[in-house]
Design an enzyme around this catalytic site. Structure first.
Site, PDB file in Angstrom:
ATOM      1  N   ARG B  15       0.857  -1.240   0.174  1.00 22.77           N
ATOM      2  CA  ARG B  15      -0.066   0.104  -0.043  1.00 22.77           C
ATOM      3  C   ARG B  15       0.994   1.193   0.065  1.00 22.77           C
ATOM      4  O   ARG B  15       1.091   1.820  -0.813  1.00 22.77           O
ATOM      5  CB  ARG B  15      -1.002  -0.063   1.242  1.00 22.77           C
ATOM      6  CG  ARG B  15      -2.168   0.760   1.053  1.00 22.77           C
ATOM      7  CD  ARG B  15      -2.123   2.267   1.221  1.00 22.77           C
ATOM      8  NE  ARG B  15      -1.686   2.498   2.910  1.00 22.77           N
ATOM      9  CZ  ARG B  15      -0.982   3.553   3.343  1.00 22.77           C
ATOM     10  NH1 ARG B  15      -1.035   4.697   2.418  1.00 22.77           N
ATOM     11  NH2 ARG B  15      -0.557   3.637   4.420  1.00 22.77           N
ATOM     12  N   ASP B  16       1.591   1.563   1.178  1.00 22.53           N
ATOM     13  CA  ASP B  16       2.163   2.786   1.537  1.00 22.53           C
ATOM     14  C   ASP B  16       3.636   2.785   0.515  1.00 22.53           C
ATOM     15  O   ASP B  16       3.738   3.799  -0.245  1.00 22.53           O
ATOM     16  CB  ASP B  16       2.784   3.144   2.711  1.00 22.53           C
ATOM     17  CG  ASP B  16       2.876   4.588   3.064  1.00 22.53           C
ATOM     18  OD1 ASP B  16       2.406   5.414   2.203  1.00 22.53           O
ATOM     19  OD2 ASP B  16       3.033   4.994   4.365  1.00 22.53           O
ATOM     20  N   HIS B 208       3.814   4.701  13.143  1.00 24.19           N
ATOM     21  CA  HIS B 208       3.810   4.635  11.659  1.00 24.19           C
ATOM     22  C   HIS B 208       5.027   5.546  11.422  1.00 24.19           C
ATOM     23  O   HIS B 208       4.543   6.717  11.456  1.00 24.19           O
ATOM     24  CB  HIS B 208       2.655   4.664  10.943  1.00 24.19           C
ATOM     25  CG  HIS B 208       2.833   4.661   9.153  1.00 24.19           C
ATOM     26  ND1 HIS B 208       2.493   3.977   8.302  1.00 24.19           N
ATOM     27  CD2 HIS B 208       3.252   5.994   8.446  1.00 24.19           C
ATOM     28  CE1 HIS B 208       2.348   4.358   7.387  1.00 24.19           C
ATOM     29  NE2 HIS B 208       3.032   5.418   7.111  1.00 24.19           N
ATOM     30  N   HIS B 210       7.954   7.540   8.863  1.00 19.19           N
ATOM     31  CA  HIS B 210       8.988   7.477   7.702  1.00 19.19           C
ATOM     32  C   HIS B 210      10.319   7.955   7.981  1.00 19.19           C
ATOM     33  O   HIS B 210      10.405   8.543   9.041  1.00 19.19           O
ATOM     34  CB  HIS B 210       7.911   8.612   6.834  1.00 19.19           C
ATOM     35  CG  HIS B 210       6.831   8.170   6.069  1.00 19.19           C
ATOM     36  ND1 HIS B 210       6.676   8.103   4.514  1.00 19.19           N
ATOM     37  CD2 HIS B 210       5.895   7.338   6.624  1.00 19.19           C
ATOM     38  CE1 HIS B 210       5.356   7.456   4.469  1.00 19.19           C
ATOM     39  NE2 HIS B 210       4.811   7.084   5.270  1.00 19.19           N
ATOM     40  N   CYS B 241       7.544  10.839  -0.339  1.00 20.40           N
ATOM     41  CA  CYS B 241       7.020  11.996   0.358  1.00 20.40           C
ATOM     42  C   CYS B 241       6.712  12.866  -1.007  1.00 20.40           C
ATOM     43  O   CYS B 241       7.539  13.193  -1.565  1.00 20.40           O
ATOM     44  CB  CYS B 241       7.957  12.626   1.483  1.00 20.40           C
ATOM     45  SG  CYS B 241       7.404  14.086   1.980  1.00 20.40           S
ATOM     46  N   ASN B 250       8.996   5.263   4.069  1.00 19.98           N
ATOM     47  CA  ASN B 250       8.780   4.263   5.343  1.00 19.98           C
ATOM     48  C   ASN B 250      10.015   3.930   5.640  1.00 19.98           C
ATOM     49  O   ASN B 250      10.889   3.685   5.095  1.00 19.98           O
ATOM     50  CB  ASN B 250       7.752   3.331   4.919  1.00 19.98           C
ATOM     51  CG  ASN B 250       6.304   3.937   4.486  1.00 19.98           C
ATOM     52  OD1 ASN B 250       5.943   4.416   3.557  1.00 19.98           O
ATOM     53  ND2 ASN B 250       5.435   3.472   5.359  1.00 19.98           N
TER      54      ASN B 250
END
Lengths: 308, 308
Positions: B15-16, B208, B210, B241, B250
């Site tokens: 996903r991310d 979570h 980054h 980002c 991440n």
């Protein structure tokens, strides 16, 4: 979580940063970097090393660099790395008054670096110390592979403890514990440093981390919690590990300083100045560096709201 | 230094990690990654999101991916991200039974993401929660920009405290606190988490981070010390980002797992398996990732002594 209020940053890009670069950086470009670092308020600087120019040609102009800046008023402390007595004599002949003797805690790594085992390097250190004392040179000592050896693996804590004891008995002012190939983890760092600071409460320690496996800043965080307030860092995270091609080198000065400032810990350095120096560094070495801050900017940077 | 004995890793690369990639990764390659992650013993996996396919085309095949793997026995928990009720309905129609609703603590960031302010998203959350409860769907909630907003800057602690209180009153099982653009520092993380855990002792939190400014692992270290034992991570450190081109995404799964294992903290994951998956990921996305471990290998890797 307790941290020191102020941390000392020892900039090592001109030595550890440049010594594995493919390009041999000429004097005028080293001087350009030096000037930018001084403008950022760097107060201690490892500017080069006195080693055989055939082994490390990148450092062959260290004496010239020193000559070019030594007379400046309000210059940073200029430290040269030496691996042996010959290096000390060579540095002294150039007028250098602050040296950093490096040897490895593991025999195999020391053999690879200087063709001596650890005990033989310690014996040579005694001679170097006499030489330095008789010439008014300040001598600090770095223990490489403190947190692990790329050949031998784990280095027993007792071995580090014993080496520190012997250096402390020689009244070495500052002992640098170096994670030469980025093997340390924060738990190990906190454990070792807490033990050493308990056993040698008046000994000054400086920590030298590589970011080979991404744990550099975490290891600094663990060191701060163990009361350590002095670190080697390299502009742009430049530096390397001869055993892991493509792997990252030293912890990055601007990334460390950014984290410390955000945590309210003073360094006396200008982050803006360091970012300018870091941008210049990429031009000089002709490739991108692992610096995070150079790519992302400081976290207090606000972005304009898109108009869509 | 106290740490949890065991940590849960929630893998978010599908996903991310993939949502900002230039390449829209096709179903079969997502499935290949999924299989490698399952072989590494990943137990919770954010596999995609249900958002408008024109806005995030990289996630348009999330329903198909779910359909391809949902029937597997002993599969990991499969979580889909949703930004609104429509996403929840869409996910439900595909049979997804675990959702992660994301909204931002800062109004400006939430407006950019979903064209609502924070309060409007919280109102929608109530409707989504009713929908989930009536369909037997487990709903967790992520608070983006918890540690800072790229547009507004600092997000007041009281604002986070207030949001957590309202989510806790809704009996949300797990609240994810997200450092969406890598602005958090370890001191801030430790301070906020200690306060929230004191005020909401029975609330489960997941973190979570980054790694935009290199502080990802340090922030995990600070979280562990505050008693947190659950983290989102992304294979290869993939992710990004949108505001800092070239900046890292991440925190990297294999780098996090390597640090945790070296610190004696269990994850249940196979580092070797993750490294295989990470190597496959670079081929799939057709570029290098920010993974440290993939370049340097684990720190217990011993190198042969050169024969010179």
């Amino acid at each position: 979580m307790n941290f020191p209020e102020r941390v000392q940053i020892n900039e090592v890009v001109l030595r550890d940063g440049l010594q594995l670069e493919a390009k041999i950086v000429p004097l005028e470009e080293k001087k350009e970097l030096y000037d930018l670092l001084v403008k950022s308020n760097i107060k201690t600087l490892e500017f080069g090393s006195f080693v055989h120019p055939k082994l490390v040609p990148q450092m062959a102009n260290s004496g010239e660099l020193f000559a070019a800046v030594a007379a400046e008023t309000q210059r940073p402390a200029l430290i040269a790395l030496i691996p042996n007595l010959k290096g000390a004599e060579n540095a002294q002949s150039h007028g250098v008054s602050q040296l950093n003797f490096v040897f490895s805690a593991s025999d195999t790594h020391n053999q690879q670096n200087v063709r001596k085992n650890t005990e033989e390097s310690l014996n040579e250190l005694k001679t170097i110390l006499e030489f330095c004392n008789s010439h008014g040179i300040m001598l600090n000592v770095s223990i490489a592979t403190t947190f692990g050896c790329p050949f031998e693996g784990e280095v027993p804590v007792e071995r580090i403890q014993n080496l520190v004891r012997r250096l402390a008995e020689m009244e070495i002012d500052t002992i640098t514990l170096a994670d030469t190939t980025g093997m340390a983890n924060p738990k190990q760092v906190y454990g070792l440093l807490t033990m050493l600071r308990n056993e040698f409460p008046s000994q000054k320690f400086n920590l030298h981390f590589h970011n080979t496996r991404g744990m550099g800043l975490s290891n600094i965080l663990a060191s701060l919690q163990a009361g350590i307030d002095s670190f080697d860092t390299s502009l742009g995270g430049l530096g390397g590990c001869p055993f892991a091609p493509g792997a990252t080198g030293n912890v990055c000065t601007e990334d460390v300083v950014h984290m410390l400032h955000n945590m309210g810990i003073e360094t006396g350095l200008s982050l803006e100045g360091l970012l300018k120096a870091s941008a210049a560094l990429e031009k000089i070495v002709e490739h991108r560096t692992p610096s995070y801050l150079l790519k992302a900017g400081p976290s207090d940077r606000k972005y304009p709201v898109p108009s869509n």
